[in-house]
Design an enzyme around this catalytic site. Structure first.
Site, PDB file in Angstrom:
ATOM      1  N   GLY A 162       2.555   2.524  10.624  1.00 50.43           N
ATOM      2  CA  GLY A 162       3.490   3.627  10.400  1.00 50.43           C
ATOM      3  C   GLY A 162       4.259   4.051  11.646  1.00 50.43           C
ATOM      4  CD  GLU A 215      -3.404  -2.421   7.522  1.00 52.62           C
ATOM      5  OE1 GLU A 215      -2.319  -2.607   6.973  1.00 52.62           O
ATOM      6  OE2 GLU A 215      -4.102  -1.417   7.310  1.00 52.62           O
ATOM      7  CG  ASN A 229      -1.717   1.215   1.433  1.00 52.60           C
ATOM      8  OD1 ASN A 229      -1.815   2.040   0.518  1.00 52.60           O
ATOM      9  ND2 ASN A 229      -2.321   1.367   2.598  1.00 52.60           N
ATOM     10  CE  LYS A 237      -0.238   3.355   4.704  1.00 51.77           C
ATOM     11  NZ  LYS A 237      -0.206   3.483   6.139  1.00 51.77           N
ATOM     12  CB  SER A 274       5.438  -1.330  11.872  1.00 47.12           C
ATOM     13  OG  SER A 274       5.022   0.011  12.036  1.00 47.12           O
ATOM     14  CG  HIS A 304      -5.959   1.791   5.454  1.00 48.55           C
ATOM     15  ND1 HIS A 304      -5.549   2.784   6.309  1.00 48.55           N
ATOM     16  CD2 HIS A 304      -4.879   0.986   5.265  1.00 48.55           C
ATOM     17  CE1 HIS A 304      -4.270   2.587   6.615  1.00 48.55           C
ATOM     18  NE2 HIS A 304      -3.841   1.500   5.996  1.00 48.55           N
ATOM     19  CD  GLU A 315      -3.082   5.570   6.715  1.00 49.17           C
ATOM     20  OE1 GLU A 315      -3.074   5.599   5.473  1.00 49.17           O
ATOM     21  OE2 GLU A 315      -2.135   5.118   7.398  1.00 49.17           O
TER      22      GLU A 315
HETATM   23  P1  PGA Z   1       2.854   0.412   7.567  1.00 46.59           P
HETATM   24  O1  PGA Z   1       1.397   0.605   6.928  1.00 46.59           O
HETATM   25  O2  PGA Z   1       3.401  -0.883   7.059  1.00 46.59           O
HETATM   26  O3  PGA Z   1       3.645   1.611   7.110  1.00 46.59           O
HETATM   27  O4  PGA Z   1       2.674   0.392   9.041  1.00 46.59           O
HETATM   28  C1  PGA Z   1       0.526  -0.478   6.741  1.00 46.59           C
HETATM   29  C2  PGA Z   1      -0.808   0.010   6.206  1.00 46.59           C
HETATM   30  O5  PGA Z   1      -1.267   1.075   6.608  1.00 46.59           O
HETATM   31  O6  PGA Z   1      -1.429  -0.665   5.370  1.00 46.59           O
END
Ligand code: PGA
Length: 250
Positions: free
Chosen positions: A172, A166, A9, A11, A212, A95, A97
């Site tokens: 992140g 997640e 992903n 983003k 992460s 997601h 976000e």
């Molecule tokens: P990350 O993001 O691996 O940077 O933690 C994962 C995601 O949001 O899908």
């Protein structure tokens, strides 16, 4: 069918040159997709068509976002049927976000999944608890509630939905769920899917871990029984990191 999946992903990262460079680097890595391993890339929507045209069969390309409406006067939006028409095959829905920053509620998410499935797109439905919810021991009930919206879908539809667990506190942040924490939640998700849809469907659903995930921790996480791969953010922005994560998935 329960596939082993690594999904990147991206983003809202990378301008055109950098995005193209990363994608070409990945194409050149001749990534091993044996044993039913599937590699998905979710770039920003503006790169989708170019990536699909350059694809050599190594990847399936998906969209991070789209609108639940079919078509019409929705300035700036992209529809599921438009995504399908350029050869896109997957979408992300739910997601954290999008839930938090863009206020997508359960009804929006149900509508998005409905329109995606109607147009033949596969869905990764994301769920995960906040740190506060975990500390209050509400992590399982949170996931249970998030999975409950899948009741709107038939068994025929659910076969095109994969799950990504997640934990929000791990996205992140560099802080990953321990294999024990991740395993406990993935087992729980499989149990919930069993009570919602029965053993066979639950068993055929891929459940990915995200938060992460990196070359440092992927192998241990992927060894857990109910972890069928990963949804990778930061580490998907580097061809070497992303391909080492793919390599350790077996
Ligand atoms: P990350 O993001 O691996 O940077 O933690 C994962 C995601 O949001 O899908």
């Amino acid at each position: 069918m329960r596939n082993k999946i690594v999904a990147g992903n991206w983003k809202m990262n990378l301008d055109a040159d950098a995005a193209k460079r990363l994608y070409l680097d990945l194409l050149n890595k001749s990534i091993d997709q044996s044993d039913g391993k599937m590699i998905l890339i979710f770039p920003p929507n503006i790169y989708l068509q170019d990536f699909i045209e350059r694809n050599n069969g190594s990847f399936e390309i998906g969209a991070q976002n789209f609108n639940a409406k079919s078509n019409g006067a929705y300035t700036g939006e992209v529809s599921a049927s438009q995504l399908k028409s350029i050869g896109c095959s997957w979408v992300l829905v739910g997601h954290s976000e999008r839930r938090i920053l863009f206020k997508e509620d359960d009804q929006v998410l149900v509508n998005k999944i409905k329109t995606a499935l109607k147009h033949g797109l596969n869905v990764i439905y994301c769920c995960g608890e906040s740190l506060n919810e975990r500390e209050q021991l509400q992590h399982k009930s949170k996931i249970q509630n998030q999975l409950a919206l899948l009741k709107s879908f038939s068994l025929d539809e659910v076969q095109f939905i994969s799950i990504a667990y997640e934990p929000i506190w791990a996205i992140g942040t560099g802080e990953t769920a321990s294999p024990e924490q991740a395993s406990e939640m993935h087992d729980f998700i499989r149990e919930e899917l069993t009570s919602l849809f029965g053993l066979e469907t639950a068993d055929n659903t891929s459940i990915l871990y995200g938060g992460s995930c990196s070359p440092r921790n992927a192998e241990t996480l992927f060894k857990c029984d109910n972890i069928d791969g990963g949804l990778i953010g930061g580490a998907a922005l580097d061809a070497d990191s992303f391909s080492s994560i793919i390599e350790v998935l077996s």
